[in-house]
Design an enzyme around this catalytic site. Structure first.
Site, PDB file in Angstrom:
ATOM      1  N   GLY A   1       6.479 -69.189 -30.336  1.00  0.00           N
ATOM      2  CA  GLY A   1       6.209 -67.828 -29.862  1.00  0.00           C
ATOM      3  C   GLY A   1       6.771 -66.811 -30.828  1.00  0.00           C
TER       4      GLY A   1
ATOM      5  NE  ARG B   1      11.426 -56.821 -50.542  1.00  0.00           N
ATOM      6  CZ  ARG B   1      11.262 -55.534 -50.279  1.00  0.00           C
ATOM      7  NH1 ARG B   1      12.330 -54.763 -50.061  1.00  0.00           N
ATOM      8  NH2 ARG B   1      10.065 -54.990 -50.255  1.00  0.00           N
TER       9      ARG B   1
ATOM     10  NE  ARG C   1       0.957 -73.784 -27.356  1.00  0.00           N
ATOM     11  CZ  ARG C   1       0.582 -73.819 -26.108  1.00  0.00           C
ATOM     12  NH1 ARG C   1      -0.355 -74.672 -25.730  1.00  0.00           N
ATOM     13  NH2 ARG C   1       1.132 -73.020 -25.224  1.00  0.00           N
TER      14      ARG C   1
ATOM     15  CG  ASP D   1      14.104 -75.599 -28.392  1.00  0.00           C
ATOM     16  OD1 ASP D   1      12.962 -75.103 -28.388  1.00  0.00           O
ATOM     17  OD2 ASP D   1      14.722 -75.903 -27.360  1.00  0.00           O
TER      18      ASP D   1
ATOM     19  CB  THR E   1      13.178 -68.024 -29.523  1.00  0.00           C
ATOM     20  OG1 THR E   1      12.963 -67.939 -28.100  1.00  0.00           O
ATOM     21  CG2 THR E   1      14.591 -68.509 -29.749  1.00  0.00           C
ATOM     22  CB  ILE E   2      12.326 -63.107 -26.802  1.00  0.00           C
ATOM     23  CG1 ILE E   2      11.448 -63.935 -25.859  1.00  0.00           C
ATOM     24  CG2 ILE E   2      11.462 -62.407 -27.843  1.00  0.00           C
ATOM     25  CD1 ILE E   2      10.649 -63.081 -24.903  1.00  0.00           C
ATOM     26  CG  ASP E   3      12.920 -67.803 -24.264  1.00  0.00           C
ATOM     27  OD1 ASP E   3      12.637 -66.814 -23.579  1.00  0.00           O
ATOM     28  OD2 ASP E   3      12.106 -68.704 -24.527  1.00  0.00           O
TER      29      ASP E   3
ATOM     30  CG  ASP F   1      16.001 -71.027 -25.626  1.00  0.00           C
ATOM     31  OD1 ASP F   1      15.873 -70.664 -26.812  1.00  0.00           O
ATOM     32  OD2 ASP F   1      15.090 -71.555 -24.983  1.00  0.00           O
TER      33      ASP F   1
ATOM     34  NE  ARG G   1       7.394 -71.321 -19.331  1.00  0.00           N
ATOM     35  CZ  ARG G   1       6.618 -71.288 -20.397  1.00  0.00           C
ATOM     36  NH1 ARG G   1       6.796 -72.156 -21.373  1.00  0.00           N
ATOM     37  NH2 ARG G   1       5.650 -70.399 -20.493  1.00  0.00           N
TER      38      ARG G   1
ATOM     39  N   GLY H   1      21.775 -52.675 -13.974  1.00  0.00           N
ATOM     40  CA  GLY H   1      22.409 -52.364 -12.699  1.00  0.00           C
ATOM     41  C   GLY H   1      21.726 -53.036 -11.521  1.00  0.00           C
TER      42      GLY H   1
ATOM     43  CD  GLU I   1      21.189 -53.358  -6.169  1.00  0.00           C
ATOM     44  OE1 GLU I   1      20.131 -53.384  -6.803  1.00  0.00           O
ATOM     45  OE2 GLU I   1      22.024 -52.447  -6.296  1.00  0.00           O
TER      46      GLU I   1
ATOM     47  NE  ARG J   1      27.145 -49.705  -2.572  1.00  0.00           N
ATOM     48  CZ  ARG J   1      26.556 -49.103  -3.592  1.00  0.00           C
ATOM     49  NH1 ARG J   1      26.298 -47.833  -3.550  1.00  0.00           N
ATOM     50  NH2 ARG J   1      26.213 -49.794  -4.657  1.00  0.00           N
TER      51      ARG J   1
ATOM     52  CG  HIS K   1      17.427 -47.979  -6.823  1.00  0.00           C
ATOM     53  ND1 HIS K   1      18.052 -46.777  -7.043  1.00  0.00           N
ATOM     54  CD2 HIS K   1      18.009 -48.860  -7.684  1.00  0.00           C
ATOM     55  CE1 HIS K   1      18.958 -46.934  -8.002  1.00  0.00           C
ATOM     56  NE2 HIS K   1      18.956 -48.169  -8.403  1.00  0.00           N
TER      57      HIS K   1
END
Lengths: 319, 319, 319, 319
Positions: B11, B25, B72, B103, B125-127, B129, B171, B185, B187, B211, B215
């Site tokens: 990805g 370079r 792929r 990986d 990778t953005i994960d 991981d 995942r 922020g 919950e 309280r 949101h």
């Protein structure tokens, strides 16, 4: 007229706060008091009405959402609810009301007007679907949010040579899809205003690939069908794998663009001017580059027409 | 060593282009030639390999996606495919290869290394991981994209007093959910690394409302369950209506943040240095604020551990 | 007509690429060839003209600047230069030219037209100062860049209780200052179209402080005076310390907003349609929400009028 | 310990609000009360101290600037001022104080600690120049603001084939210039930590042009010299015209990046933990990827060292 109220109703849209600020300050400029009604029509019934000073609407012009909150209110649809609303407003000394929202909100405003309480409507919705005005507050911001999302998706689409379907808001109106499709360089745009031709769509996809296009982007307004549904249709018809991105709620939020802030300011100010003449049942809009006011009933009885020239041009340019 | 290659695989992630630029370079700086392999391992097999000059990687450090494309490739998993890949690289005079990816991509690089062709891995990778490195290229950008989306959703959530579920990528790894949850922020955060307690979640939601919170935001990593599934679960359990936003593919794209560009630059440059020593089978990473290289097999045999202190802190602060 | 050219000239503005894309693809759609001229009028003289295919303008609609480059060209102001330009265009088979730029660029286009080579002008400048069109390509993007800067500055201004002066572009036209001032919630706006009253300005500053405003923002168009000069004036007159931010060149760049992409697309397409009729000496614009074409000489002989109602409204709302 | 205070001091930086939120909620989590001190040390002397509930710091994690305001305070430098501050805090029942700010703010915190009132420092400054921590709150956001500005400037620089000088903040520390230069692909970076060689700079500019680079970007930290001064120097030395952009105050503002929000949260929480042990005179930081606390005096007696490996790498890659 000595005191008026302002509320936001329906789905929130960026620029509503600019309109609220304009109503409050324009009112103060003309020597009248302005009160904010919290949580839309529900707030009218519950009486959550509070006088606002110039400083209370400071530092909000750049904020998304609405500082006056919004809510659905079944009770307000009844005669009883509407009378209670008017009673509460009179108790607070209000003599007029600015309603910022979509066409559903306008119906409520018209009902109050008919019962003798003058209301003026300001078009606040990202859908840009209110007859009588070329633009609504929030449309420009939502459009740019969609464009930024498409730009991000294009990075991946190009890197992986993929076709993406992007589902955008618009149940009955295709404005967001049309503008985003043209500005985002989409191959195909599906809008509620036109029937779609799945064969033509597939044909365009394949032509694009043949001339070496690494990515294809299809924009579909939610009112046509869901993005995932469309993906299955294309898979079935032409065995082409697509990826789907449903943009959803992010389209409503965010700091308003300059244009939505200016529009909100112009509309809010004009609404006060109209109310000060004693007129009710008017809607504010931008028509042919002029701020106008017109009979509010037009806004929910006439039909909104999307600019179909964008549709045609988009097809011509996406060759 | 006189010539090396570089490819991107798996990805796409923002910052990959900064890494490619650095490899090219830094190689030229050390007097060697660098070739770009297009479309990942598939490009190795098809021989789409092209020498890159310094100018060819100009003006790409700020672009999302990967200019070398990704794809792929089933064939590369076979012995035949790998031998063909090596043959093609040798034909072009390549003596080493930098593989930028996750990986899965590392496994391919290790296979080539074992067959005598030295490869070095750069974590893209953005994960976030990949074991052995505290950060991967693209994570910071994806995280900020998620944060901006949450900020937008919060506008609507506050205006309408609603609970939103935001489904983010991940995942097997909860890093994106964890960081985004703390920074946004939220919950409640649901990650694959921990079991979730639906009763506790509902309890938190209700306490927040009591309280006066207007949101509530719940972040769920896709590896736990889908956002819509979670919404149904909450509806069933506690009769609370929630709105769902599935962020999806927008998380992969966009112009890389400063940090991802710096990380890409540092990692790409180090990869060249390691290859120049003749070493293969090494992976580049950031460990305790230092650029390091380590045995690539660790990256796909060891376990990635999310920083659970963020998880604990997030709960303490979301009171 | 079988082949036309397109060039960008003058200061670059975001959306120029959308216009170039539209010219190329609209031309191809109508069965003619389109060539790009590189580096504006200098490119005409040097003959850096290249046929563009649909794919050559792919993936540029979202890019700032101009892919055709721009440059100043003294030689083009001479008869010799202009004849050489026409000669080069005829050599390439061009029969018409679309010029995207400001009023200076229009003069060149008119000169060519008068010498028998039909040119059509598309308004590309962030200044929004071309008579005959309500909007120019790039204005909306520049405006939003200014707004984002003001939003950032407001954070610091509020935190430290300070007055900021923000200098924006606009030598002769106050549009950017006006719109940005209204959308940014500025206390005071100084534009070339109106004389300024330093006493009134100081008075407004002090009133704002008295009603508890933590920040004040003054927008000054560069054509009135420099931001630093204004700071000294205020210091001298009222002993009020201000901070100055000169926004400068960042106002020109950046990915175009949706509106500038749509405007660029509409204008570029219309320019081709006009050229195809054989007409030269026409300028494209948006007038009262309609795409129009009009006599190009109007664009540099008539006067541009800023929308002074924004000026008045801004003062009323900045109480 | 039953009650502590928190203040922000010095120049505001994005992420300060996240730190304030963390201090308040972490305190409440541990069963103590937390009060906000408004306008920094001046607020201590004036006694503008107010108890904060969990809800009071809701919806601020995403805001730039500081909700507790900041201010300069000469009086606090005197013994009298400091004693008054302690008196005011004791009157409110405070037993400890978290100070969020730069090294100047730390000196104040140390003075109070020495007088028997335990303070803990949290590094909040965009300059990243506090010894003992690898990162300060606000640096990452400022860096990304600079990067976005450079990306915009590059559009124009490329379109017009120009050399731009970008002046960034940093009187004594070159971190912002270094990181921005590497991430922005600058040709040359001038930082206070190193002497500059005007001949080398000019040489690099000319080499870039010779290999066909259409733009060159020079980053200069304000501590070296002003951007305009540098432009004159280059003009004088090599007769090269440059354009200057002084980024100025926009570098301080804006919604904090994810990283600055996480850093603020981690640091604020740790500060409370340290205060709860009764310790004063400690500073919080991130060292080798770990949150640490250390002797606060180190923060203003030791020297901050910029990461010069970025400097070297930047030169190698800007060939």
């Amino acid at each position: 007229m000595k005191k008026i109220g302002v509320l936001t109703s329906g789905g929130d849209s960026p620029g509503m706060n600019a309109a609220v600020r304009a109503v409050v300050r324009k009112g103060i400029f003309h020597g009248i008091e302005v009160a904010g009604v919290y949580s839309g029509y529900q707030g009218l019934i519950e009486g959550t009405i509070k006088k606002l000073e110039a400083g209370d609407v400071g530092d909000i012009i750049q904020r998304g959402g609405t500082k006056l909150y919004s809510a659905r209110c079944e009770e307000f649809r009844t005669e009883e609810g509407q009378l209670k609303a008017i009673e509460n407003m009179r108790k607070e000394g209000l003599e007029g009301l600015v309603v910022i929202g979509g066409d559903g909100s306008y119906r409520g405003a018209m009902a109050l007007t008919k019962r003798g309480f003058p209301c003026v409507g300001v078009p606040g919705t990202i859908d840009n679907d209110i007859p009588g005005t070329d633009y609504t507050i929030g449309f420009d911001t939502a459009l740019n949010t969609v464009i930024e999302a498409i730009d991000k998706i294009r990075d991946t689409a190009t890197s992986h040579e993929r076709t993406f379907i992007v589902e955008v808001m618009g149940r009955d109106a295709g404005d967001l899809a049309l503008w985003a499709g043209l500005a985002g360089g989409a191959e195909t745009i599906l809008i509620p205003e036109d029937s779609y031709d799945i064969d033509d769509m597939v044909d365009r996809l394949q032509k694009g690939r043949n001339r070496g296009k690494r990515h294809s982007i299809i924009i579909v307004a939610e009112g046509v069908m869901g993005g995932n549904e469309l993906a299955e249709l294309i898979k079935e018809k032409a065995d082409i794998e697509t990826r789907v991105s449903v943009l959803g709620h992010i389209q409503r939020g965010g700091s308003p663009t300059a244009r939505d802030r200016v529009l909100g300011s112009l509309f809010g100010a004009r609404a006060v001017e109209v109310l000060l003449t004693g007129a009710g049942g008017r809607a504010i809009g931008m028509k042919n580059h002029q701020v106008v006011d017109y009979d509010m009933t037009e806004a929910f009885t006439a039909e909104h027409n999307a600019d179909m020239s964008l549709y045609t041009l988009s097809k011509e340019l996406a060759i």
